[in-house]
Design a protein around this motif. Structure first.
Motif, short mmCIF file in Angstrom:
data_model
loop_
_atom_site.label_atom_id
_atom_site.label_comp_id
_atom_site.label_asym_id
_atom_site.label_seq_id
_atom_site.Cartn_x
_atom_site.Cartn_y
_atom_site.Cartn_z
N LYS A 76 76.96 10.31 9.25
CA LYS A 76 77.00 10.13 10.72
C LYS A 76 77.42 11.42 11.45
CE LYS A 76 78.19 5.26 10.21
NZ LYS A 76 78.48 5.15 8.80
N PRO A 77 76.61 12.47 11.37
CA PRO A 77 77.00 13.76 11.96
C PRO A 77 77.17 13.74 13.48
CG PRO A 77 74.71 13.82 11.30
CD PRO A 77 75.28 12.52 10.78
N THR A 78 76.61 12.76 14.16
CA THR A 78 76.78 12.68 15.61
C THR A 78 77.91 11.74 15.97
OG1 THR A 78 75.19 10.88 15.79
CG2 THR A 78 74.33 13.12 16.08
N GLY A 79 78.48 11.11 14.95
CA GLY A 79 79.54 10.14 15.18
C GLY A 79 79.02 8.76 15.53
N GLU A 80 77.71 8.65 15.71
CA GLU A 80 77.11 7.38 16.06
C GLU A 80 76.42 6.78 14.85
OE1 GLU A 80 74.38 8.20 19.21
OE2 GLU A 80 75.91 9.09 20.47
N ARG A 81 76.31 5.48 14.87
CA ARG A 81 75.62 4.78 13.80
C ARG A 81 74.12 4.80 14.09
NH1 ARG A 81 73.91 -0.28 12.63
NH2 ARG A 81 74.17 -0.96 10.49
N LEU A 82 73.32 5.19 13.10
CA LEU A 82 71.87 5.20 13.24
C LEU A 82 71.37 3.76 13.24
CD1 LEU A 82 69.33 7.08 13.22
CD2 LEU A 82 69.32 6.81 10.74
N PRO A 83 70.57 3.35 14.23
CA PRO A 83 70.05 1.98 14.24
C PRO A 83 69.26 1.69 12.96
CG PRO A 83 69.60 3.08 16.33
CD PRO A 83 70.12 4.13 15.38
N ASP A 84 69.40 0.47 12.44
CA ASP A 84 68.73 0.10 11.20
C ASP A 84 67.22 0.30 11.28
OD1 ASP A 84 71.10 -0.59 9.98
OD2 ASP A 84 70.91 -2.73 10.41
N GLU A 85 66.62 -0.01 12.42
CA GLU A 85 65.17 0.13 12.56
C GLU A 85 64.73 1.58 12.42
OE1 GLU A 85 67.16 -1.63 14.57
OE2 GLU A 85 66.48 -3.65 14.03
N VAL A 86 65.52 2.50 12.94
CA VAL A 86 65.20 3.93 12.83
C VAL A 86 65.35 4.38 11.38
CG1 VAL A 86 65.89 6.26 13.56
CG2 VAL A 86 65.88 4.38 15.21
N TRP A 87 66.41 3.93 10.72
CA TRP A 87 66.64 4.27 9.32
C TRP A 87 65.50 3.76 8.44
CZ3 TRP A 87 69.60 1.37 5.19
CH2 TRP A 87 69.89 2.19 4.10
N ILE A 88 65.10 2.52 8.64
CA ILE A 88 64.02 1.94 7.84
C ILE A 88 62.70 2.65 8.14
CG2 ILE A 88 62.70 -0.17 7.38
CD1 ILE A 88 65.61 -0.02 6.15
N SER A 89 62.50 3.06 9.37
CA SER A 89 61.31 3.84 9.72
C SER A 89 61.27 5.15 8.93
CB SER A 89 61.28 4.11 11.22
OG SER A 89 60.20 4.95 11.55
N GLN A 90 62.41 5.80 8.77
CA GLN A 90 62.49 7.03 7.96
C GLN A 90 62.05 6.73 6.53
OE1 GLN A 90 66.57 8.31 8.08
NE2 GLN A 90 66.47 8.94 10.22
N ARG A 121 68.86 -4.74 1.35
CA ARG A 121 69.12 -5.80 2.32
C ARG A 121 68.53 -5.48 3.70
NH1 ARG A 121 74.93 -5.85 2.62
NH2 ARG A 121 74.41 -6.19 4.78
N THR A 122 68.80 -4.26 4.15
CA THR A 122 68.36 -3.87 5.50
C THR A 122 66.84 -3.78 5.58
OG1 THR A 122 70.42 -2.63 5.74
CG2 THR A 122 68.68 -2.16 7.33
N PHE A 123 66.21 -3.21 4.56
CA PHE A 123 64.76 -3.08 4.54
C PHE A 123 64.11 -4.45 4.63
CE2 PHE A 123 60.54 -2.15 3.07
CZ PHE A 123 60.32 -0.82 3.31
#
Length: 193
Positions: A76-90, A121-123
């Motif tokens: 979390k380099p920006t201190g924010e949590r990456l939304p699951d949808e964005v992560w799964i898109s990656q 689980r998230t995928f």
């Protein structure tokens, strides 16, 4: 005082070693991005070490974001949590580009900076199928393209889509499509072969 090179954005040996050692004392000094994944991290990130030639250095998170890199889900380099949808898109983009390679849940978790358990689980929650099912679906679709548009032998197509075992490829294809790859080719020959 550390000698970090003439440029803040230069990958010096000291910065490279900090990445390899996950050295948290460098966290406020620079961030690093990996060209092949499109993700940026803190030096302390516990993700798999990238290839040196794929690393870019940034003096802050905003620079990395401006260069269109996405923040790591693990550190979390920006201190924010990456939304699951964005992560799964990656992850789906990585699979779509690397379907021909050996892909395991651990490999995907390492590349996309998460845990295999959380990834699975998230995928499934976001996409509706498991990562493995998505990989199989992608491989079968690529095989269909090759079957329709080329004279490439079935075994070679299997290899090209990441399945080294021809018998397994034929079995999986028949399970997913209902007929063998050869039967599919005969039924869907576009006349150009």
């Amino acid at each position: 005082m550390r000698d970090l090179g003439n440029s803040d954005n230069e990958l010096t040996e000291e910065k490279w070693q900090a990445i390899l050692d996950n050295d948290s004392s460098f966290n406020d000094i620079f961030f690093y991005a990996v060209k092949t994944t499109g993700i940026f991290c803190r030096p302390s990130c516990k993700s798999r070490a990238p290839k040196k030639e794929n690393v870019l250095i940034f003096k802050n998170a905003n620079q990395a974001l401006s260069a269109n890199f996405r923040p790591c889900k693990r550190c979390k380099p920006t201190g924010e949590r990456l939304p699951d949808e964005v992560w799964i898109s990656q992850i789906t983009k990585y699979i779509d580009s690397n379907f021909h390679d050996k892909l395991t849940l651990q490999t995907l978790a390492d590349v996309c900076h998460g845990s295999p358990y959380h990834l699975q689980r998230t995928f499934k929650r976001v996409i509706g199928i498991s990562p493995n099912e998505y990989i199989e679906h992608t491989r079968i679709n690529k095989a269909i393209e090759l079957l329709i548009h080329t004279n490439t032998p079935i075994a070679t197509i299997g290899l090209a889509v990441g399945m080294k075992n021809t018998a397994y490829f034929v079995t999986l294809f028949k399970k997913k499509i209902g007929i063998t790859p050869n039967e599919y080719r005969i039924l869907h020959n576009d006349g150009g072969l």
